[in-house]
Scaffold this motif. Structure first.
Motif, PDB file in Angstrom:
ATOM      1  N   LYS A 104      -0.319  -5.093 -14.209  1.00 47.15           N
ATOM      2  CA  LYS A 104      -0.962  -6.061 -13.312  1.00 47.15           C
ATOM      3  C   LYS A 104      -1.360  -5.392 -11.997  1.00 47.15           C
ATOM      4  O   LYS A 104      -2.469  -5.602 -11.488  1.00 47.15           O
ATOM      5  N   PHE A 105      -0.456  -4.572 -11.462  1.00 43.16           N
ATOM      6  CA  PHE A 105      -0.726  -3.931 -10.176  1.00 43.16           C
ATOM      7  C   PHE A 105      -1.948  -3.017 -10.252  1.00 43.16           C
ATOM      8  O   PHE A 105      -2.844  -3.086  -9.402  1.00 43.16           O
ATOM      9  N   PHE A 106      -2.020  -2.165 -11.271  1.00 41.26           N
ATOM     10  CA  PHE A 106      -3.113  -1.201 -11.346  1.00 41.26           C
ATOM     11  C   PHE A 106      -4.443  -1.857 -11.721  1.00 41.26           C
ATOM     12  O   PHE A 106      -5.502  -1.392 -11.309  1.00 41.26           O
ATOM     13  N   SER A 107      -4.392  -2.944 -12.486  1.00 43.43           N
ATOM     14  CA  SER A 107      -5.641  -3.661 -12.780  1.00 43.43           C
ATOM     15  C   SER A 107      -6.201  -4.304 -11.518  1.00 43.43           C
ATOM     16  O   SER A 107      -7.410  -4.290 -11.281  1.00 43.43           O
ATOM     17  N   ASP A 108      -5.312  -4.864 -10.685  1.00 42.48           N
ATOM     18  CA  ASP A 108      -5.753  -5.414  -9.400  1.00 42.48           C
ATOM     19  C   ASP A 108      -6.235  -4.309  -8.465  1.00 42.48           C
ATOM     20  O   ASP A 108      -7.235  -4.459  -7.758  1.00 42.48           O
ATOM     21  N   LEU A 109      -5.520  -3.194  -8.470  1.00 37.35           N
ATOM     22  CA  LEU A 109      -5.864  -2.086  -7.586  1.00 37.35           C
ATOM     23  C   LEU A 109      -7.256  -1.532  -7.896  1.00 37.35           C
ATOM     24  O   LEU A 109      -7.987  -1.127  -6.985  1.00 37.35           O
ATOM     25  N   LEU A 110      -7.620  -1.553  -9.168  1.00 36.00           N
ATOM     26  CA  LEU A 110      -8.949  -1.078  -9.556  1.00 36.00           C
ATOM     27  C   LEU A 110     -10.041  -1.886  -8.863  1.00 36.00           C
ATOM     28  O   LEU A 110     -11.000  -1.334  -8.317  1.00 36.00           O
ATOM     29  N   PHE A 111      -9.884  -3.213  -8.861  1.00 30.44           N
ATOM     30  CA  PHE A 111     -10.860  -4.073  -8.190  1.00 30.44           C
ATOM     31  C   PHE A 111     -10.820  -3.871  -6.674  1.00 30.44           C
ATOM     32  O   PHE A 111     -11.864  -3.886  -6.004  1.00 30.44           O
ATOM     33  N   ILE A 112      -9.620  -3.699  -6.125  1.00 33.68           N
ATOM     34  CA  ILE A 112      -9.486  -3.500  -4.683  1.00 33.68           C
ATOM     35  C   ILE A 112     -10.195  -2.224  -4.236  1.00 33.68           C
ATOM     36  O   ILE A 112     -10.910  -2.199  -3.222  1.00 33.68           O
ATOM     37  N   VAL A 113     -10.012  -1.146  -4.989  1.00 36.92           N
ATOM     38  CA  VAL A 113     -10.661   0.122  -4.649  1.00 36.92           C
ATOM     39  C   VAL A 113     -12.179  -0.021  -4.707  1.00 36.92           C
ATOM     40  O   VAL A 113     -12.901   0.444  -3.815  1.00 36.92           O
ATOM     41  N   LEU A 114     -12.674  -0.685  -5.757  1.00 34.56           N
ATOM     42  CA  LEU A 114     -14.115  -0.890  -5.876  1.00 34.56           C
ATOM     43  C   LEU A 114     -14.645  -1.753  -4.736  1.00 34.56           C
ATOM     44  O   LEU A 114     -15.708  -1.462  -4.160  1.00 34.56           O
ATOM     45  N   MET A 115     -13.917  -2.805  -4.380  1.00 34.76           N
ATOM     46  CA  MET A 115     -14.295  -3.645  -3.240  1.00 34.76           C
ATOM     47  C   MET A 115     -14.378  -2.831  -1.961  1.00 34.76           C
ATOM     48  O   MET A 115     -15.321  -2.959  -1.169  1.00 34.76           O
ATOM     49  N   ALA A 116     -13.349  -2.004  -1.732  1.00 37.52           N
ATOM     50  CA  ALA A 116     -13.298  -1.200  -0.513  1.00 37.52           C
ATOM     51  C   ALA A 116     -14.467  -0.221  -0.454  1.00 37.52           C
ATOM     52  O   ALA A 116     -15.081  -0.033   0.608  1.00 37.52           O
ATOM     53  N   ILE A 117     -14.797   0.393  -1.586  1.00 40.04           N
ATOM     54  CA  ILE A 117     -15.923   1.328  -1.629  1.00 40.04           C
ATOM     55  C   ILE A 117     -17.227   0.604  -1.312  1.00 40.04           C
ATOM     56  O   ILE A 117     -18.044   1.080  -0.502  1.00 40.04           O
ATOM     57  N   MET A 118     -17.427  -0.553  -1.937  1.00 38.55           N
ATOM     58  CA  MET A 118     -18.664  -1.308  -1.711  1.00 38.55           C
ATOM     59  C   MET A 118     -18.747  -1.827  -0.278  1.00 38.55           C
ATOM     60  O   MET A 118     -19.821  -1.831   0.334  1.00 38.55           O
ATOM     61  N   SER A 119     -17.618  -2.253   0.276  1.00 43.07           N
ATOM     62  CA  SER A 119     -17.630  -2.725   1.662  1.00 43.07           C
ATOM     63  C   SER A 119     -17.912  -1.584   2.628  1.00 43.07           C
ATOM     64  O   SER A 119     -18.630  -1.757   3.612  1.00 43.07           O
ATOM     65  N   GLY A 120     -17.328  -0.409   2.346  1.00 46.29           N
ATOM     66  CA  GLY A 120     -17.632   0.760   3.167  1.00 46.29           C
ATOM     67  C   GLY A 120     -19.101   1.120   3.095  1.00 46.29           C
ATOM     68  O   GLY A 120     -19.720   1.458   4.118  1.00 46.29           O
ATOM     69  N   TYR A 121     -19.666   1.028   1.896  1.00 49.67           N
ATOM     70  CA  TYR A 121     -21.101   1.309   1.721  1.00 49.67           C
ATOM     71  C   TYR A 121     -21.947   0.307   2.511  1.00 49.67           C
ATOM     72  O   TYR A 121     -22.933   0.679   3.159  1.00 49.67           O
ATOM     73  N   ILE A 122     -21.551  -0.968   2.472  1.00 48.75           N
ATOM     74  CA  ILE A 122     -22.274  -2.001   3.218  1.00 48.75           C
ATOM     75  C   ILE A 122     -22.266  -1.680   4.714  1.00 48.75           C
ATOM     76  O   ILE A 122     -23.300  -1.775   5.400  1.00 48.75           O
ATOM     77  N   LEU A 123     -21.113  -1.299   5.227  1.00 45.70           N
ATOM     78  CA  LEU A 123     -21.009  -0.985   6.658  1.00 45.70           C
ATOM     79  C   LEU A 123     -21.871   0.216   7.037  1.00 45.70           C
ATOM     80  O   LEU A 123     -22.508   0.231   8.100  1.00 45.70           O
ATOM     81  N   VAL A 124     -21.912   1.217   6.163  1.00 41.58           N
ATOM     82  CA  VAL A 124     -22.745   2.394   6.427  1.00 41.58           C
ATOM     83  C   VAL A 124     -24.218   2.010   6.446  1.00 41.58           C
ATOM     84  O   VAL A 124     -24.979   2.419   7.345  1.00 41.58           O
TER      85      VAL A 124
END
Length: 321
Positions: A189-209
């Motif tokens: 459960k933890f790593f499946s959630d973490l996968l989405f969190i990492v992708l969210m963080a990458i996309m949010s960082g891209y949005i800010l850039v």
């Protein structure tokens, strides 16, 4: 008042506040999007994702916030075994959908504002085209992957003896037969959630850039008022998405730090379970509030309700005179 009573009061107050915010707010946002769909006959891609996100957040609140609130007020025997199994199964489905839909929203917003030269550009047409299929697949995946909740959830134990490797929610228990099952289920459960969190963080960082680069470009060029208006709308939408992702990552961090710790002990303290559940459901209250503040369609609905209220008041006063 002893420590136990104090903890129960704080728990009851906290979950009551969550429930009284999340349920009306999510219903309001969902109805606002539904009204837009009825009037205009369609919704934009981001609004469709937000509509589904609001729906699943509402169901998370119904399946977790309400039982936790009732348990805090002493109603611990609200479910039998079948009720617990259905409740936990539903909660896990909708919690998983909440994180995956938030991730989908951040991905689409990143794709939407990406420049024409970006590798994400082909997704601008693909995501809207296949959005229904994506959402259906997500629902199916979470329904199938959470079937174990139909086995592990129970309402009580013989002689009220709680076995090891059990999560105590007070109104229901999640029990695992062995330590291997306990650890493997938790880490999966933890790593499946973490996968989405990492992708969210990458996309949010891209949005800010992208927003930063675009802001520098706009300051150096003179644009028409109409184009500036469109830019401002995109910037506001992007900031709202980044805000949602940031909050989800924050709540996810607290939730899962406690969850990872709970995997190291035989019996999880009720206080830790309460804190973890609070942060696991806090997003259901914060998300609709952010949408109400930032989404134009929902803000229009809010203004109309205020104007209708003022109009009714004015009309009544005039007739009285």
């Amino acid at each position: 008042m002893d420590t136990t009573d104090t903890r129960q009061v704080f728990k009851a107050t906290a979950f009551l506040i969550l429930t009284t915010i999340s349920i009306p707010a999510n219903i309001f946002v969902f109805c606002a999007f539904l009204r837009t769909f009825v009037i205009e006959g369609k919704l934009m891609t981001a609004d469709i994702i937000l509509c589904h996100l609001t729906f699943v957040n509402l169901l998370v609140a119904l399946t977790r916030s309400i039982p936790q609130t009732m348990a805090a007020f002493g109603y611990n025997n609200m479910f039998d075994d079948d009720g617990c199994k259905l409740n936990m199964f539903s909660f896990r489905i909708f919690r998983g959908l909440s994180i995956s839909l938030t991730c989908l929203l951040s991905t689409y917003q990143a794709v939407l504002i990406s420049p024409a030269t970006s590798r994400l550009t082909p997704l601008k047409s693909k995501i809207p085209q296949y959005l229904k299929h994506i959402i259906v697949i997500l629902y199916v995946i979470y329904c199938v992957s959470n079937c174990n909740a139909l086995i592990s959830a129970v309402a009580s134990f013989p002689n009220n003896t709680i076995p090891p490797f059990t999560f105590n929610l007070q109104f229901c228990f999640i029990t695992y037969p062995t330590y291997i099952d306990f650890i493997s289920g938790g880490l999966t459960k933890f790593f499946s959630d973490l996968l989405f969190i990492v992708l969210m963080a990458i996309m949010s960082g891209y949005i800010l850039v992208v927003l930063y680069r675009h802001g520098k470009r706009v300051r150096s060029l003179r644009s028409s008022e109409s184009s500036q208006s469109g830019v401002r709308a995109e910037v506001k939408a992007s900031r709202a998405v980044v805000t949602l992702v940031t909050l989800y990552c924050l709540f996810f961090g607290i939730d899962n730090i406690i969850y990872l710790y709970s995997l190291t002990v035989l019996r999880v303290a009720i206080l830790l379970s309460d804190i973890r559940v609070f942060f696991a459901t806090l997003y259901t209250s914060v998300c609709p509030v952010v949408v109400i503040i930032t989404n134009p369609k929902v803000k229009i609905k809010t203004r109309m309700k205020k104007q209708n209220g003022e109009g009714q008041f004015t009309g009544t006063t005039t007739s009285a005179l």
